[in-house]
Motif scaffolding. Structure first.
Motif, short mmCIF file in Angstrom:
data_model
loop_
_atom_site.label_atom_id
_atom_site.label_comp_id
_atom_site.label_asym_id
_atom_site.label_seq_id
_atom_site.Cartn_x
_atom_site.Cartn_y
_atom_site.Cartn_z
N VAL A 14 47.57 58.85 64.45
CA VAL A 14 46.22 59.32 64.15
C VAL A 14 45.54 59.81 65.41
O VAL A 14 44.90 60.87 65.43
N ILE A 15 45.70 59.05 66.48
CA ILE A 15 45.12 59.47 67.75
C ILE A 15 45.66 60.83 68.15
O ILE A 15 44.91 61.76 68.50
N PHE A 18 44.22 63.75 66.05
CA PHE A 18 42.86 64.12 66.42
C PHE A 18 42.83 64.81 67.77
O PHE A 18 42.10 65.78 67.98
N VAL A 19 43.62 64.32 68.71
CA VAL A 19 43.60 64.90 70.05
C VAL A 19 44.11 66.33 70.01
O VAL A 19 43.53 67.23 70.61
N TYR A 150 41.16 61.19 80.65
CA TYR A 150 41.20 60.67 79.29
C TYR A 150 39.97 61.12 78.52
O TYR A 150 40.03 61.52 77.37
N GLU A 151 38.84 61.03 79.19
CA GLU A 151 37.60 61.42 78.53
C GLU A 151 37.62 62.91 78.19
O GLU A 151 37.23 63.31 77.11
N PHE A 152 38.09 63.73 79.11
CA PHE A 152 38.13 65.17 78.91
C PHE A 152 39.00 65.53 77.71
O PHE A 152 38.58 66.25 76.81
N VAL A 154 40.63 63.42 75.48
CA VAL A 154 40.68 62.60 74.27
C VAL A 154 39.29 62.32 73.70
O VAL A 154 38.96 62.79 72.63
N THR A 155 38.46 61.58 74.43
CA THR A 155 37.27 61.07 73.77
C THR A 155 36.07 62.02 73.72
O THR A 155 35.24 61.90 72.83
N SER A 156 35.97 62.98 74.64
CA SER A 156 34.76 63.80 74.63
C SER A 156 34.72 64.66 73.37
O SER A 156 35.72 65.23 72.96
N MET A 158 34.59 63.76 70.47
CA MET A 158 35.24 63.15 69.31
C MET A 158 34.20 62.74 68.28
O MET A 158 34.42 62.83 67.07
N ALA B 457 43.60 53.37 66.37
CA ALA B 457 43.07 54.73 66.36
C ALA B 457 41.64 54.75 66.89
O ALA B 457 41.28 55.58 67.73
N LEU B 461 40.44 56.74 70.24
CA LEU B 461 39.61 57.93 70.11
C LEU B 461 38.16 57.71 70.50
O LEU B 461 37.48 58.63 70.92
N LEU B 462 37.68 56.49 70.31
CA LEU B 462 36.25 56.28 70.49
C LEU B 462 35.92 55.31 71.63
O LEU B 462 34.77 55.02 71.87
N PHE B 470 30.56 61.94 81.41
CA PHE B 470 30.11 63.07 80.61
C PHE B 470 28.72 62.88 80.03
O PHE B 470 28.45 63.29 78.94
#
Lengths: 310, 475, 81
Positions: A14-15, A18-19, A150-152, A154-156, A158, B457, B461-462, B470
């Protein structure tokens, strides 16, 4: 044990999904009233703003429409730094359209900022190759580490991706051609007089300064007409010595590149002591936005004989 | 090394492998070495102080005498006070050894238990050292007792796949709570509490509520990671949290929040104080003023007061912590003092304790009281706390402006709406999960695989890994 | 007073303190077995025991009690002395 592995694999899958979607396809998610991809779809334009939240709050696009016959747009990302502006410009160029005049943000406070992305929308709007270029620009400034990476990637952004069906309709009501449409009220004089602002970093970040120069050179190579503008700030900020110092560095950087196409706040006759025009130190109220845009458009008309204003 | 450092999973994997691969007779000694290495990785400077505590306490308590106890108390409390409470100007410590509040209390608990004859002193200094330095619990507790931990730590343990799965699942829950929920709330809470004067009532209320969730998610998440890790090794840690926000009364809350700390205070401060002659005379004196009061209730007043003030100060040398301790001292004293009357009142009102609305009412009321307490606990000064109290009670507003302002501390400008939605979903998810746990609903265990995948997940992701690079600044 | 007598009287004390006529205590009963056994009821127990058996319990004595069995032993010892 086998079931546990399946569970772990499912979570990781799933990760990954989304990525991949975010990095490669997010730029194709419709955002009809803002962003680089939308602008590319507009075709050739006479006037294009590319800047930070000052451009988002301080430019009144309906007024610009009147002057430029609707062949205009505003790309504004919160905290949009010079380091990010270069890949954004290149992405626009790759779209193959021509822009009569590009307006860039002369925002001195961005010069001292550490390299980072303030608005995840920037990453969202760039195609994957441009994302990589942006990442490389950030990495070259040596201010990144594993968690930034990682933030760039993956998570930003999201949060926005996951809530897209709910938040996008909301955003559609807030912007017109990339700029705010809200009838923002002015803050009280008391608030403006007492609001603290922090220019704690006065040291110029060389990466940002170099990016300004790089942007100028790219435009010259492409024969792109441009102008840098500084939207007026409330006098308390505008008169601050640290602010003035950063501003002079910015101006010098432009002049060193042989640029004289810049419009400072003082070139526009707007009263930056009038609290009616301001929501905070850097952003206008709706009244201020309209006043500034009117004055700016007049200034541009007077300056440029080749503009299409009659 | 912190549990959320990128190297921690590797360290754990290596430790677990080493623990089960070495010959059984070296197992607990290996664990001791691993624990000391872990502690040194945080900062080698801390290690000598831990060793001083271990060596001196072990020596002085070998005979279990009063003199030994006195020496132990002086050394350990002396070190704790020196490092944590800057009382002597010019002699302030720049460093605070990791976990000193926790391992000092474990040490004192051991010493007091030996002195009172509850346990026999451990002759082997290395076994004792393992008890104090055991790495899953040294940083933030739980505050283990020798009775609960001593034997377990040195017994042989064998690798068990079931325990690996159970422990792994618990570790996952811990990381989810810590990295996703606490991580996301932290920035908001820190932003508001660092300058509460800039925000209105709605934003302040939100920040306090978020803090309640953040603290719980962070602390209990950490406990989950520690407990899960320990479970894999075959060692059971004492529980520190039992879904405390579902408590119906404040006394119950304190039986479910930071359980090991409160049990420590109960066993080593409350009960001893209660039984002293001084307290007896004091409560006899109170009885003269309040002849109708129950003797037992009066006997608790002084000990409660002392225990709660001490609990406040244990958290740190600040007026806000003292205020927080005082807040709960008053509440606990009032609760205890009125227990008899409340019993009669409830009988008269035919109060049905099992009525759903009453349960909800009591739970919300308790949570509200806890949140008010958090204002003291989290505020950066007494003035800030007072300001927050005043604003919350006089300025409440749900206007669009107030709502807009409450989005600002998310730090990502107009994307705050997306973050707020995600956060709401996460908190709701956590709430439902814990509600089902509270009701012992077996759906949770039946869908474990799905939940595990979902948490992986969500964390990936979160999660917030380190300081966000950021975040919006108003340019 | 025999140990059984102590147990009987102590059980009465428990029932009064916890307001529950159905409580039955054995040597193994401890705080975990009775729901409402917390700091307050613990104190109430101590006070009620002191009143019922006309004795004073010291901190050291109380702290050592792990379960009802030890409680009974303690009372039995002290009453006998």
């Amino acid at each position: 044990m086998k079931k546990a592995f399946i569970s772990i694999a499912a979570g990781l899958a799933v990760i990954a999904a989304f990525v991949i979607f975010k990095n490669i396809f997010s730029c194709y998610l419709p955002a009809k009233n803002r962003g680089i991809q939308t602008v590319i779809r507009q075709g050739d334009l006479e006037l294009l703003f590319l800047g930070s939240s000052t451009f988002r709050c301080n430019i009144d696009m309906p007024l610009v429409d009147e002057a430029y016959d609707g062949r205009d747009y505003d790309i504004a990302y919160a905290g949009n730094q010079p380091v990010a502006t270069v890949p954004e410009y290149e992405e626009l160029r790759a779209g193959g359209n021509s822009y009569g005049l590009m307006v860039f943000d002369l925002n001195p406070m961005l010069l001292s900022q550490a390299v980072k992305i303030s608005d995840a929308r920037v990453i969202w709007d760039l195609t994957f190759p441009s994302k990589l270029r942006l990442w490389k620009g950030m990495k070259d400034s040596e201010e990144t580490d594993l968690s930034t990476f990682y933030e760039f990637f993956v998570t930003s952004g999201m949060d926005d991706l996951i809530t897209y069906p709910i938040t996008e309709p909301f955003y559609l009501t807030r912007y017109y051609k990339g700029a705010k449409t809200e009838e923002t009220p002015a803050s009280s004089r008391e608030y403006l007089e007492n609001e603290s602002f922090d220019i704690s970093k006065e040291k110029v970040n060389e990466s940002q300064r170099a990016a300004v120069a790089a942007l100028v050179r790219r435009c010259r190579e492409d024969g792109q007409r441009f102008v840098f503008i500084e939207t007026p700030h409330y006098y308390r900020l505008a008169d601050d010595p640290k602010y003035r110092q950063l501003k002079s560095v910015f101006v010098k950087t432009l002049e060193d590149e042989g640029v004289d196409e810049y419009i400072l706040a003082e070139d526009i006759e707007m009263d930056n002591r009038n609290s009616e025009f301001f929501e905070d130190m850097t952003h206008f109220s709706a009244a201020g936005r309209r006043e500034y845009t009117r004055l700016l458009l007049e200034y541009l008309k007077d300056q440029s004989p080749s503009s299409s204003i009659d | 090394m912190s549990f959320t450092s990128i190297w921690f999973p590797f360290f754990c994997a290596l430790s677990i492998a080493a623990y089960f691969l070495v010959p059984v007779r070296y197992q607990w000694k290996t664990l001791l070495i691993i624990s000391l290495v872990f502690y040194s990785l945080a900062n080698p400077v801390y290690l000598p102080f831990l060793l001083i505590s271990i060596i001196t306490t072990h020596y002085f308590m070998l005979k279990g005498t009063g003199k030994g106890l006195a020496a132990t108390l002086i050394i350990n409390l002396g070190l704790l006070v020196y490092f944590r409470y800057n009382l002597i100007p010019g002699f302030n410590s720049l460093i605070v050894p990791l976990g000193i509040s926790f391992y000092t209390f474990m040490t004192l608990g051991y010493a007091l238990d030996v002195y009172n004859g509850v346990i026999k002193p451990e002759r082997n200094i290395f076994k004792y050292a393992l008890f104090i330095s055991y790495f899953p619990q040294i940083t933030q507790g739980p505050i283990g007792t020798w009775e609960a931990m001593g034997r377990q730590l040195i017994e042989p343990h064998y690798f068990d796949a079931e325990r690996l799965k159970r422990g792994g699942y618990r570790i996952l829950i811990g990381y989810f709570k810590k990295l996703v929920i606490a991580g996301r709330l932290m920035f908001y809470v820190d932003t508001v509490f660092s300058s509460p004067g800039s925000y209105g009532a709605l934003t302040l209320c939100t920040a306090v509520f978020f803090y309640a969730i953040e603290l719980y998610a962070d602390f209990s998440g950490y406990m989950d990671i520690a407990a899960g890790l320990s479970e894999i090794l075959g060692i059971r840690l004492s529980e520190n949290f039992l879904r405390p926000y579902f408590s119906r009364t404040i006394p119950e809350y304190w039986r479910r929040w930071h359980i090991t700390l409160n049990e420590w205070f109960r066993d080593h401060l409350f009960v001893p104080l209660m039984a002293t002659e001084f307290n007896r005379s004091f409560s006899d004196g109170l009885k003269k003023v309040l002849p109708k009061a129950k003797t037992a209730a009066l006997r608790t007043m002084l000990p409660l007061f002392v225990v709660w003030l001490t609990t406040g100060i244990w958290h740190g040398a600040a007026w806000t912590y003292l205020g927080w301790g005082l807040y709960y001292a008053v509440i606990m004293m009032a609760s205890t003092g009125s227990a008899g009357i409340m019993k009669r009142v409830r009988k008269k009102l035919k109060w049905n304790a099992k009525n759903r609305f009453i349960i909800i009412f009591q739970t919300l009321r308790t949570f509200f009281i806890v949140c008010l307490g958090y204002i003291f606990f989290r505020a950066e000064s007494i003035q800030d706390a007072a300001l927050i109290f005043k604003r919350i009670f006089t300025g409440a507003s749900l206007s669009p402006g107030a709502v807009k302002q409450s989005l600002i501390p998310f730090g990502n400008g107009h994307q705050a709406i997306a973050s707020a939605l995600i956060l709401t979903a996460l908190i709701l998810g956590l709430f439902i999960y814990e509600l089902l746990e509270e009701r012992q609903d077996d759906r949770l265990s039946r869908h474990r695989l799905f939940l595990a995948a979902a948490m992986i997940a969500a964390t990936g992701l979160l999660g917030i890994f380190g300081q966000s690079n950021f975040l919006y600044q108003a340019f | 007073m025999s140990r059984d007598e102590v147990r009987e009287r102590l059980e009465k004390v428990f029932r009064e303190v916890f307001d529950d006529e159905t409580i039955v205590i054995t040597d193994d009963t401890s705080a975990e077995d009775i729901d409402a056994w917390d700091s307050l009821t613990h104190v109430e127990l101590i006070v009620a025991v002191e009143e019922e058996f006309e004795m004073k319990l010291s901190a050291r004595e109380i702290v050592r009690l792990k379960n009802v069995g030890e409680f009974i032993n303690l009372i039995h010892e002290k009453a006998g002395a």
